[in-house]
Design a protein around this motif. Structure first.
Motif, PDB file in Angstrom:
ATOM      1  N   GLY A 106       0.838  -1.192   0.180  1.00 52.14           N
ATOM      2  CA  GLY A 106      -0.075  -0.155  -0.019  1.00 52.14           C
ATOM      3  C   GLY A 106       1.029   1.254  -0.120  1.00 52.14           C
ATOM      4  N   VAL A 107       2.069   1.053  -0.539  1.00 52.69           N
ATOM      5  CA  VAL A 107       2.975   2.209  -0.631  1.00 52.69           C
ATOM      6  C   VAL A 107       2.322   3.556  -1.231  1.00 52.69           C
ATOM      7  N   ALA A 108       1.559   3.204  -2.325  1.00 48.08           N
ATOM      8  CA  ALA A 108       1.096   4.428  -3.030  1.00 48.08           C
ATOM      9  C   ALA A 108      -0.038   5.332  -2.205  1.00 48.08           C
ATOM     10  N   VAL A 109      -0.705   4.735  -1.036  1.00 47.06           N
ATOM     11  CA  VAL A 109      -1.593   5.416  -0.326  1.00 47.06           C
ATOM     12  C   VAL A 109      -0.903   6.377   0.649  1.00 47.06           C
ATOM     13  N   VAL A 110       0.510   5.986   1.109  1.00 50.25           N
ATOM     14  CA  VAL A 110       1.411   6.728   1.840  1.00 50.25           C
ATOM     15  C   VAL A 110       1.530   8.033   1.091  1.00 50.25           C
ATOM     16  N   GLY A 111       1.864   8.030  -0.287  1.00 46.35           N
ATOM     17  CA  GLY A 111       2.232   8.946  -1.153  1.00 46.35           C
ATOM     18  C   GLY A 111       0.763   9.749  -1.342  1.00 46.35           C
ATOM     19  N   TYR A 112      -0.239   9.107  -1.498  1.00 44.49           N
ATOM     20  CA  TYR A 112      -1.613  10.124  -1.544  1.00 44.49           C
ATOM     21  C   TYR A 112      -1.854  10.856  -0.323  1.00 44.49           C
ATOM     22  N   ARG A 113      -1.460  10.411   0.880  1.00 46.19           N
ATOM     23  CA  ARG A 113      -1.924  11.046   2.010  1.00 46.19           C
ATOM     24  C   ARG A 113      -0.817  11.788   2.176  1.00 46.19           C
ATOM     25  N   LEU A 114       0.262  11.775   1.979  1.00 53.55           N
ATOM     26  CA  LEU A 114       1.346  12.809   1.952  1.00 53.55           C
ATOM     27  C   LEU A 114       0.934  14.053   1.114  1.00 53.55           C
ATOM     28  N   TYR A 115       0.573  13.603  -0.111  1.00 54.53           N
ATOM     29  CA  TYR A 115       0.276  14.742  -1.102  1.00 54.53           C
ATOM     30  C   TYR A 115      -0.953  15.490  -0.689  1.00 54.53           C
ATOM     31  N   ASN A 116      -2.015  14.897   0.279  1.00 59.41           N
ATOM     32  CA  ASN A 116      -3.318  15.370   0.641  1.00 59.41           C
ATOM     33  C   ASN A 116      -2.774  16.325   1.964  1.00 59.41           C
ATOM     34  N   LEU A 117      -1.766  16.028   2.647  1.00 59.82           N
ATOM     35  CA  LEU A 117      -1.227  16.972   3.682  1.00 59.82           C
ATOM     36  C   LEU A 117      -0.730  18.362   2.950  1.00 59.82           C
ATOM     37  N   MET A 118       0.028  17.926   1.883  1.00 59.31           N
ATOM     38  CA  MET A 118       0.567  19.106   1.369  1.00 59.31           C
ATOM     39  C   MET A 118      -0.040  20.024   0.461  1.00 59.31           C
ATOM     40  N   THR A 119      -1.190  19.622   0.055  1.00 55.67           N
ATOM     41  CA  THR A 119      -2.243  20.308  -0.921  1.00 55.67           C
ATOM     42  C   THR A 119      -3.363  21.204  -0.005  1.00 55.67           C
ATOM     43  N   SER A 120      -3.177  20.762   1.554  1.00 53.11           N
ATOM     44  CA  SER A 120      -4.218  21.170   2.190  1.00 53.11           C
ATOM     45  C   SER A 120      -4.160  22.614   2.523  1.00 53.11           C
ATOM     46  N   LEU A 121      -2.815  23.264   2.279  1.00 56.30           N
ATOM     47  CA  LEU A 121      -2.675  24.462   2.274  1.00 56.30           C
ATOM     48  C   LEU A 121      -3.157  25.457   1.257  1.00 56.30           C
ATOM     49  N   GLU A 122      -3.501  24.949   0.011  1.00 53.74           N
ATOM     50  CA  GLU A 122      -3.905  25.648  -1.000  1.00 53.74           C
ATOM     51  C   GLU A 122      -5.193  25.259  -1.326  1.00 53.74           C
ATOM     52  N   GLY A 123      -5.812  24.129  -0.758  1.00 54.65           N
ATOM     53  CA  GLY A 123      -7.216  23.796  -1.096  1.00 54.65           C
ATOM     54  C   GLY A 123      -7.267  22.847  -2.204  1.00 54.65           C
ATOM     55  N   ARG A 124      -8.425  22.295  -2.415  1.00 55.60           N
ATOM     56  CA  ARG A 124      -8.426  21.422  -3.658  1.00 55.60           C
ATOM     57  C   ARG A 124      -8.417  22.239  -4.932  1.00 55.60           C
ATOM     58  N   PRO A 125      -8.110  21.488  -6.215  1.00 59.81           N
ATOM     59  CA  PRO A 125      -7.894  22.286  -7.210  1.00 59.81           C
ATOM     60  C   PRO A 125      -9.408  23.024  -7.655  1.00 59.81           C
ATOM     61  N   TRP A 126     -10.313  22.193  -7.615  1.00 56.15           N
ATOM     62  CA  TRP A 126     -11.683  22.639  -7.964  1.00 56.15           C
ATOM     63  C   TRP A 126     -11.949  24.097  -7.163  1.00 56.15           C
TER      64      TRP A 126
END
Length: 588
Positions: free
Chosen positions: A168-188
């Motif tokens: 499940g290593v990809a989910v580690v990457g997704y959740r890290l990305y989720n933390l990173m993008t939380s500062l700027e908000g979702r693309p939409w």
């Protein structure tokens, strides 16, 4: 705030009405899963697999068309009505699936199964596409299954991650990305072309571990994940400018303006219109347009302005930072999602982050954190948006990385915590069963090397080395590369392949060490210094020599590198001296 409370209250009311219509099931007289296979701390699992009495009651959602369950820490799945799982795309099976979330929620529904993926189909353990049905496997009447904070869906993917030790290593990457993008908000949230306000749309995948049984027999550890569905992108299937591209979008298939329409899929809108095609063709010409602006010797600002008009800069900056931090070796050509809400400005998001954290394509070797250095990535891309953002927004990339570090959004311990969380959720007992069931996974294989070769422990020159040549005479100490590994000759030889079989004995500890080293590499490359000072003193005549001759680098309190002359200005500075000392200095 009032509007937020009203929304929460309405959601709670709707959920309570659904719960009121949901029946409970008493598993007192049915079979259940063997409790010894459940990680410590988990409740007993009521399941229609191996026999044992069960007396507790569990909420049964089987007859509900709208299913609401929290995100499982680890789910348990039993696939019934078949003795095998799909082997290739199009190998569809009509089965039953029962799901228990470990949190007293259960449902049993018809499913249509198919194999999923591309290169992963070459592995013995396949990804599974799951579509739930409320009819006789026709797919016309489907339930809406809402899990945690995800968008409601009628289908999901079960990812096998056959050559990944974590599964499940990809989910580690997704959740890290989720933390990173939380500062700027979702693309939409940054789009003017959004037709609906979908607060749950992540615009990237997410997942949780699940243990899959086939007719009551352990089959394997999987990651239950969101599909690339328009609802998770906050897109409308009828809007011609809500476009989602998925596939190989590279310099040769797309960015050169000569589109290979067979290399990727237009996942949204549902129907390709002339307007949609024109938007895609316009995107493929952006890099050519930038080249023309540069050829006309227009200003750098003109190039930057055009790039920012066509690409959402925050999403590209985060994508590049994530790409380098986890050493994603398969994300600048395929496995990235390009999407837009107005047909003009395009966003990017990650997908399939399985070849990360040192995991190599093919899954037969592990790369050290130093191999996939940032400079190596840049050198490979002389075209496409990655080239342009590197050349004309390099300072913004560094600033974004340092901002994420300063705000503690990306820390070594944070990423390691994500790895350990996944491993603990699966549990030692289930991993033991996985290695027994899938003995040939390369991540648990001892490699065999030729008598006259050994792998190089610390790779330094991989991209500059020549490939192993069976006709070349190698002298002791010579180094070559083969199958994503560096090899050193221990004896003179000719025609001896460096290895007999590849593999590696992976572990969570290896991930920890890799992550620590990777952060060291990234911090050094982006010149990041944490907000730390050793000692404090007032600058004056007595230490003038230290201010002038001994200082090596000057930073502000946020870790941003400054000009050496800034150290003479009034204020607080962090100074790194040539002897290695770091001090917080007050200049009056």
């Amino acid at each position: 705030m009032k509007r937020f409370l009203i929304i929460i209250t309405l959601q709670t009311f709707v959920a309570s009405m659904i719960f009121a219509q949901t029946k409970f099931i008493d598993f007192g007289s049915v079979r259940k899963i063997d409790p010894t296979s459940i990680p410590t701390g988990f409740p007993k699992i009521p399941f229609l697999i191996p026999s044992a009495p069960y007396e507790e009651k569990t909420r049964d959602w089987s007859d509900n068309s709208d299913v609401y369950i929290p995100e499982p820490r680890c789910a348990y799945v039993n696939i019934m009505g078949t003795q095998r799982l799909p082997e290739y795309k199009g190998d569809t099976l009509h089965c039953w699936m029962e799901v228990y979330d470990g949190l007293a929620n259960y449902f049993r529904k018809r499913v249509i199964l198919d194999a999923q993926g591309s290169s992963s189909l070459n592995f013995p353990k396949k990804n599974i596409k799951v579509d739930f049905c409320d009819d006789e496997w026709e797919g016309e009447q489907t339930p809406t299954i809402t899990i945690g904070n995800w968008v409601g869906q009628d289908g999901f993917h079960l990812k096998a991650y056959y050559n990944d030790y974590l599964r499940g290593v990809a989910v580690v990457g997704y959740r890290l990305y989720n933390l990173m993008t939380s500062l700027e908000g979702r693309p939409w949230s940054r789009s003017d072309g959004l037709a609906k306000d979908e607060r749950k749309a992540l615009c990237h995948p997410d997942g949780f571990p699940c243990i899959v049984y086939l007719d009551g027999e352990f089959y394997g550890i999987f990651s239950w994940q969101l599909k690339k569905h328009r609802d998770n992108m906050a897109q409308s299937k009828k809007n011609p400018r809500h476009i989602h591209l998925d596939g190989t979008i590279s310099n040769t298939t797309f960015w050169n303006g000569d589109i290979d329409w067979n290399a990727f899929e237009v996942r949204n809108p549902k129907e390709m219109t002339d307007e949609t095609r024109a938007c895609i063709e316009s995107l493929s010409q952006v890099c050519n347009d930038l080249s023309q602006i540069r050829a006309k010797e227009q200003s750098v600002e003109a190039i930057r302005a055009e790039f920012a008009r066509r690409f959402d800069l925050p999403s590209l900056l985060d994508y590049v930072c994530l790409h380098h931090l986890i050493a994603n070796c398969d994300g600048f050509s395929k496995n990235w999602q390009w999407f837009t809400y107005d047909g003009v400005k395009w966003f990017v998001a990650p997908y399939d982050l399985d070849y990360t954290f040192g995991n190599n394509v093919g899954g037969e070797t592990i790369s050290p954190a130093d191999l996939t250095g940032v400079d190596n990535y840049w050198a490979l891309y002389t075209e496409g948006p990655i080239y342009w953002i590197h050349v004309y927004f390099k300072s913004e990339i560094r600033e974004r990385y340092c901002q994420l570090r300063r705000n503690n959004m990306i820390e070594s311990w944070t990423v390691k915590a994500l790895v350990h969380d996944w491993y603990d959720r699966v549990g030692e007992e289930n991993y033991a069963k996985e290695w027994e069931r899938w003995k040939d996974s390369k991540c648990i294989q001892q490699p065999q090397y030729a008598w006259c070769w050994k792998p190089v422990d610390k790779w330094r020159h991989y991209h500059k080395l020549s490939d192993w040549d069976s006709t070349k005479e190698y002298k002791k100490g010579d180094i070559c590369r083969l199958d994503l590994c560096e090899w050193e000759a221990t004896e003179d030889n000719t025609g001896v392949k460096p290895y007999i079989s590849l593999g590696y004995m992976d572990s969570v500890e290896r991930y920890d060490q890799w992550i620590d080293r990777r952060f060291e590499l990234m911090d050094s490359y982006f010149d990041y210094v944490s907000n730390v000072g050793i000692g404090k003193y007032v600058a004056g005549a007595s230490n003038k020599e230290e201010w002038t001759n001994a200082q090596e680098t000057v930073y502000d309190l946020y870790g941003n590198k400054r000009n050496m002359s800034d150290a003479t200005q009034k204020g607080i500075h962090i100074i790194k001296y040539k002897n290695g000392t770091v001090r917080k200095v007050v200049r009056r």
